[in-house]
Design an enzyme around this catalytic site. Structure first.
Site, PDB file in Angstrom:
ATOM      1  N   ASP A   1       0.873  -0.938   0.005  1.00 17.38           N
ATOM      2  CA  ASP A   1      -0.016   0.477   0.239  1.00 17.38           C
ATOM      3  C   ASP A   1       0.804   1.510  -0.191  1.00 17.38           C
ATOM      4  OD1 ASP A   1      -1.925   1.209  -0.034  1.00 17.38           O
ATOM      5  OD2 ASP A   1      -1.996   1.739   2.089  1.00 17.38           O
ATOM      6  N   SER A   2       0.071   2.172   0.000  1.00 16.03           N
ATOM      7  CA  SER A   2       0.856   3.578  -0.305  1.00 16.03           C
ATOM      8  C   SER A   2       1.464   3.951   0.918  1.00 16.03           C
ATOM      9  CB  SER A   2       0.205   5.059  -0.844  1.00 16.03           C
ATOM     10  OG  SER A   2      -1.370   4.951  -0.242  1.00 16.03           O
TER      11      SER A   2
ATOM     12  N   CYS B   1      -4.463  -1.006  -2.353  1.00 17.69           N
ATOM     13  CA  CYS B   1      -4.382   0.213  -2.632  1.00 17.69           C
ATOM     14  C   CYS B   1      -5.066   0.221  -3.897  1.00 17.69           C
ATOM     15  CB  CYS B   1      -3.176   0.548  -2.235  1.00 17.69           C
ATOM     16  SG  CYS B   1      -2.812   2.912  -3.126  1.00 17.69           S
TER      17      CYS B   1
ATOM     18  N   GLU C   1      -7.104  10.852   8.275  1.00 23.39           N
ATOM     19  CA  GLU C   1      -5.754  11.072   8.811  1.00 23.39           C
ATOM     20  C   GLU C   1      -5.781  11.352   9.434  1.00 23.39           C
ATOM     21  OE1 GLU C   1      -2.429  10.879   5.797  1.00 23.39           O
ATOM     22  OE2 GLU C   1      -3.260   8.337   5.047  1.00 23.39           O
TER      23      GLU C   1
ATOM     24  N   CYS D   1     -11.838   3.270  -2.084  1.00 26.68           N
ATOM     25  CA  CYS D   1     -10.311   3.944  -1.789  1.00 26.68           C
ATOM     26  C   CYS D   1     -10.050   3.239   0.452  1.00 26.68           C
ATOM     27  CB  CYS D   1     -10.044   4.863  -1.167  1.00 26.68           C
ATOM     28  SG  CYS D   1      -9.293   6.054   0.292  1.00 26.68           S
TER      29      CYS D   1
ATOM     30  N   HIS E   1      -8.886   4.043   3.461  1.00 30.42           N
ATOM     31  CA  HIS E   1      -9.168   5.083   4.160  1.00 30.42           C
ATOM     32  C   HIS E   1     -10.767   5.401   4.442  1.00 30.42           C
ATOM     33  CE1 HIS E   1      -5.136   6.068   3.707  1.00 30.42           C
ATOM     34  NE2 HIS E   1      -5.391   6.900   4.458  1.00 30.42           N
TER      35      HIS E   1
HETATM   36  N1  DGL Z   1      -4.641   4.132  -0.288  1.00 31.77           N
HETATM   37  C1  DGL Z   1      -5.374   5.150  -0.830  1.00 31.77           C
HETATM   38  C2  DGL Z   1      -5.740   4.060  -1.748  1.00 31.77           C
HETATM   39  O1  DGL Z   1      -7.123   3.327  -1.885  1.00 31.77           O
HETATM   40  C3  DGL Z   1      -4.977   5.944  -0.198  1.00 31.77           C
HETATM   41  C4  DGL Z   1      -4.199   6.525   0.436  1.00 31.77           C
HETATM   42  C5  DGL Z   1      -3.370   7.603  -1.323  1.00 31.77           C
HETATM   43  O2  DGL Z   1      -3.837   8.777  -1.762  1.00 31.77           O
HETATM   44  O3  DGL Z   1      -2.073   7.371  -1.002  1.00 31.77           O
HETATM   45  O4  DGL Z   1      -6.617   5.232  -2.967  1.00 31.77           O
END
Ligand code: DGL
Length: 279
Positions: free
Chosen positions: A6-7, A69, A159, A191, A193
């Site tokens: 993931d990012s 992600c 966040e 997403c 989040h």
């Molecule tokens: N993990 C990213 C997603 O699911 C969200 C956070 C980011 O933009 O890196 O799109």
């Protein structure tokens, strides 16, 4: 060994569901926190970062990598699967490897749920602009009407724990207005989040709209995939029969204390040792 990428630590919410359903596997989690968020970056940049992550996780011994992600799945996955993976296969190395994303399982589920054949998708700017959800949904069912909306302010609000404020409500209200107007009956939280705001989305959209937590769907789909591809994890058969629990090693490209503290709070899981790496 299964790699989860993931990012940052958003993917931990997906990893949590995967580990719950498949505790017998060994995992390596990589969060590229130093370069997060990915959602506002270009396809070119996200593809480059994702390729570096794939290289790292394969070098660590993973045979399967899950892009936990949506932004990486939307912007980089196809290119990596179609152009990059074939270059890694050589005659001297016949190890079976693959990379999976989170969009397909979620799409497969949502496409069966929508009675009105009108599906809403929310995600980062990169995810929505890529059109990946729309393409996959229409591949399943060309009659589906898909209404997408980028919600770029939600990741920072979540966040910063500001997603339950009146300001966040007003922003969400504005974001979902076109989806409500279009009359979607199913909403994909595209997403990592957004499940933190599932009840807020539900309140805005109303009871008649189905909104689900995609993590559980991704975990089930992965279980199914592994059953169909025993060649990826030959060691697994032995472990599963003994019901042994696997392990997880966490890597971040940024500060390890921050990753552990934020990650544990964010996903509600215990994170053991975190190691720092440069990609
Ligand atoms: N993990 C990213 C997603 O699911 C969200 C956070 C980011 O933009 O890196 O799109």
């Amino acid at each position: 060994m299964i790699g989860i990428f993931d990012s940052g630590y958003g993917g931990l919410t997906i990893f949590k569901e995967i580990e719950k359903l498949l505790p017998e596997y060994d995992y390596v989690y990589l969060g590229d926190s130093a370069r997060a968020p990915y959602g506002g970056r270009s396809k070119e940049a996200v593809t480059r970062f994702s390729r570096e992550a794939v290289d790292f996780l394969f070098k660590k011994g993973c045979s399967l990598i899950v892009f936990a992600c949506y932004s990486a799945s939307a912007m980089a996955l196809r290119e990596i699967q179609q152009k990059y993976l074939p270059t890694l296969r050589s005659d001297s190395d016949d190890k079976k490897r693959n990379v999976l994303g989170v969009i397909r399982p979620v799409v497969e589920y949502a496409a069966t749920r929508s009675k009105k054949q009108k599906i809403g998708v929310v995600g980062t700017r990169g995810t929505i602009m890529s059109g990946a959800f729309e393409v996959e949904l229409k591949e399943r069912n060309p009659k589906l009407r898909v209404v997408s909306r980028a919600c770029p302010l939600l990741v920072p609000l979540i966040e910063e724990h500001k997603h339950r404020t009146p300001e966040a409500r007003a922003i969400l209200h504005e974001y979902v207005a076109p989806l409500k107007k279009a009359g979607v009956d199913t909403l994909i939280l595209g997403c990592t989040h957004y499940p933190h705001m599932l009840t807020d989305f539900q309140r805005e959209m109303g009871k008649g709209v189905e909104i689900f937590n995609p993590g559980k769907i991704v975990a089930k789909s992965l279980k199914n995939y592994l059953t169909r591809h025993p060649e990826l994890e030959p060691e697994m058969a032995k472990k599963t029969s003994k019901k042994q629990n696997g392990s997880c090693t966490f890597f971040t490209t940024d500060d390890i204390v921050r990753f552990k503290e934020f990650g544990e709070k964010f996903a509600g899981i215990k994170i053991g040792n975190v190691k720092k790496i440069n990609l």
